[in-house]
Design an enzyme around this catalytic site. Structure first.
Site, PDB file in Angstrom:
ATOM      1  N   ASP A 162       0.798  -0.849  -0.441  1.00 33.96           N
ATOM      2  CA  ASP A 162       0.341   0.003   0.107  1.00 33.96           C
ATOM      3  C   ASP A 162       1.329   1.220   0.181  1.00 33.96           C
ATOM      4  O   ASP A 162       1.604   1.469   0.776  1.00 33.96           O
ATOM      5  CB  ASP A 162      -1.065  -0.274   1.165  1.00 33.96           C
ATOM      6  N   LYS A 225      -6.511   3.001  -3.641  1.00 34.50           N
ATOM      7  CA  LYS A 225      -6.973   3.328  -2.364  1.00 34.50           C
ATOM      8  C   LYS A 225      -7.758   4.811  -1.287  1.00 34.50           C
ATOM      9  O   LYS A 225      -6.639   5.839  -2.175  1.00 34.50           O
ATOM     10  CB  LYS A 225      -6.457   2.425  -1.494  1.00 34.50           C
ATOM     11  N   LYS A 261     -10.441   0.309  -2.433  1.00 34.00           N
ATOM     12  CA  LYS A 261      -9.801   0.280  -0.933  1.00 34.00           C
ATOM     13  C   LYS A 261     -10.348   1.286  -0.870  1.00 34.00           C
ATOM     14  O   LYS A 261      -9.686   2.907  -0.094  1.00 34.00           O
ATOM     15  CB  LYS A 261      -8.880  -0.192  -0.472  1.00 34.00           C
TER      16      LYS A 261
END
Length: 325
Positions: A162, A225, A261
């Site tokens: 991430d 995300k 996400k």
């Protein structure tokens, strides 16, 4: 192929998609600012409407299990210890000891220096190890440091990375710089999947969220995300709706699948179900899978477990019936 050569190849493919022989900041700016603007009122009204949808009991049972399976169970605190990470991994392996049929979360998300601990604790369970990288959460570091951060996490056992984009560069209009950094981090990931965090709370406008989503996908993101969870507002339904529209439209344009996400502030089953309804209505039921949709959360799992116990037994258990993360 070296990391630099691979990133150049991504740049060439992006140029082909944009119809230019050479990708420059000017061509990226023209393309991104040529995307349709977001109707703020319409977006927020649609998100609010989707958030009021009622779900029947049988569908709710499925949705709770699906939401559990989509969680990246997360601990990202400066005070994290190996013991805390092992405890979180144990919970991921056995979310509800009273019911072995309970689904497992998709991943355990930790800082890169804890990736080896998580990998060892999770073994070959199939639960992924996600590690935050690229000077998370600020993103304020040199490219060299960010790439080293990524390769270290992958070497330690992370199979998902991430990363955070450079919001300063993005907001300054240095889109090519952001693109190249994502592309190089993607190559540094090797076989690991890359989730690109846009930190939407700092992007200010919905138009910027749309542009950052498309820029991230163009540069090779496997997931886009919303947030680090360290900045407010974090995940919101309108922002997630915009991102879901982006991955839907990206698939129509390129046939490539990118996941979404939302992370930060999603704490209750009621909240999670609102997001799943939005996924279904905007991107489609094909995105209702952990391979295409995740929740970044630490406390959400407990509420989902309590709701699941209530549906299974007819009685609502107190908070002491689940472990404290």
């Amino acid at each position: 192929m070296s990391t630099t050569d691979a990133a150049v190849d991504v740049t060439a493919r992006a140029g082909d998609l944009l119809g230019v022989s050479r990708l420059t900041n000017a061509t990226l700016t023209g393309w991104l600012h040529g995307l349709p603007g977001v109707d703020q009122v319409g977006c927020e009204a649609r998100a609010a409407s989707l958030g009021t949808r009622s779900i029947k009991t049988t569908a709710k049972q499925w949705a709770i299990d699906a939401a559990i399976s989509m969680i990246d169970l997360t601990t990202l605190e400066g005070a994290d210890t190996p013991g805390k990470v092992r405890s979180l991994a144990a919970k991921a392996l056995v979310p509800d000891p009273s019911d072995p049929a309970t689904p497992r979360p998709a991943a355990v998300c930790v800082y890169g220096d804890m990736a080896a601990i998580a990998r060892q604790a999770l073994g070959d369970s199939g639960i992924h190890v996600a590690a935050v990288a690229t000077a998370f959460p600020s993103g304020r570091a040199s490219r060299r440091v960010k790439l080293a951060d990524t390769t270290d996490a992958v070497a330690a056992g992370a199979d998902e990375i991430d990363m955070v984009i450079d919001r300063g560069a993005f907001l300054s209009g240095r889109y090519l710089e952001v693109f190249e950094e994502i592309a190089e981090v993607k190559q540094a990931c090797g076989d690991a999947h890359l989730k690109v965090i846009m930190e939407t709370g700092e992007l200010v406008t919905y138009d910027n969220v749309r542009r950052a989503s498309w820029l991230s996908m163009l540069a090779g993101a496997d997931f886009i995300k919303t947030s680090t969870g360290k900045i407010q507002p974090a995940a919101t339904l309108p922002v997630t709706l915009i991102m879901l529209e982006a991955v839907r439209d990206w698939r129509e344009l390129t046939a490539a699948i990118v996941g979404v996400k939302p992370a930060g502030g999603i704490r209750t089953s009621k909240d999670a179900l609102k997001y799943l309804v939005t996924v279904n209505e905007v991107a489609g039921e094909e995105w209702l899978t952990p391979e295409r949709f995740r929740f970044g959360a630490s406390s959400l799992l407990n509420d989902l477990l309590l709701q699941r116990q209530k549906l299974r037994t007819g009685a609502y258990s107190g908070a002491d019936y689940v472990t404290i993360d």
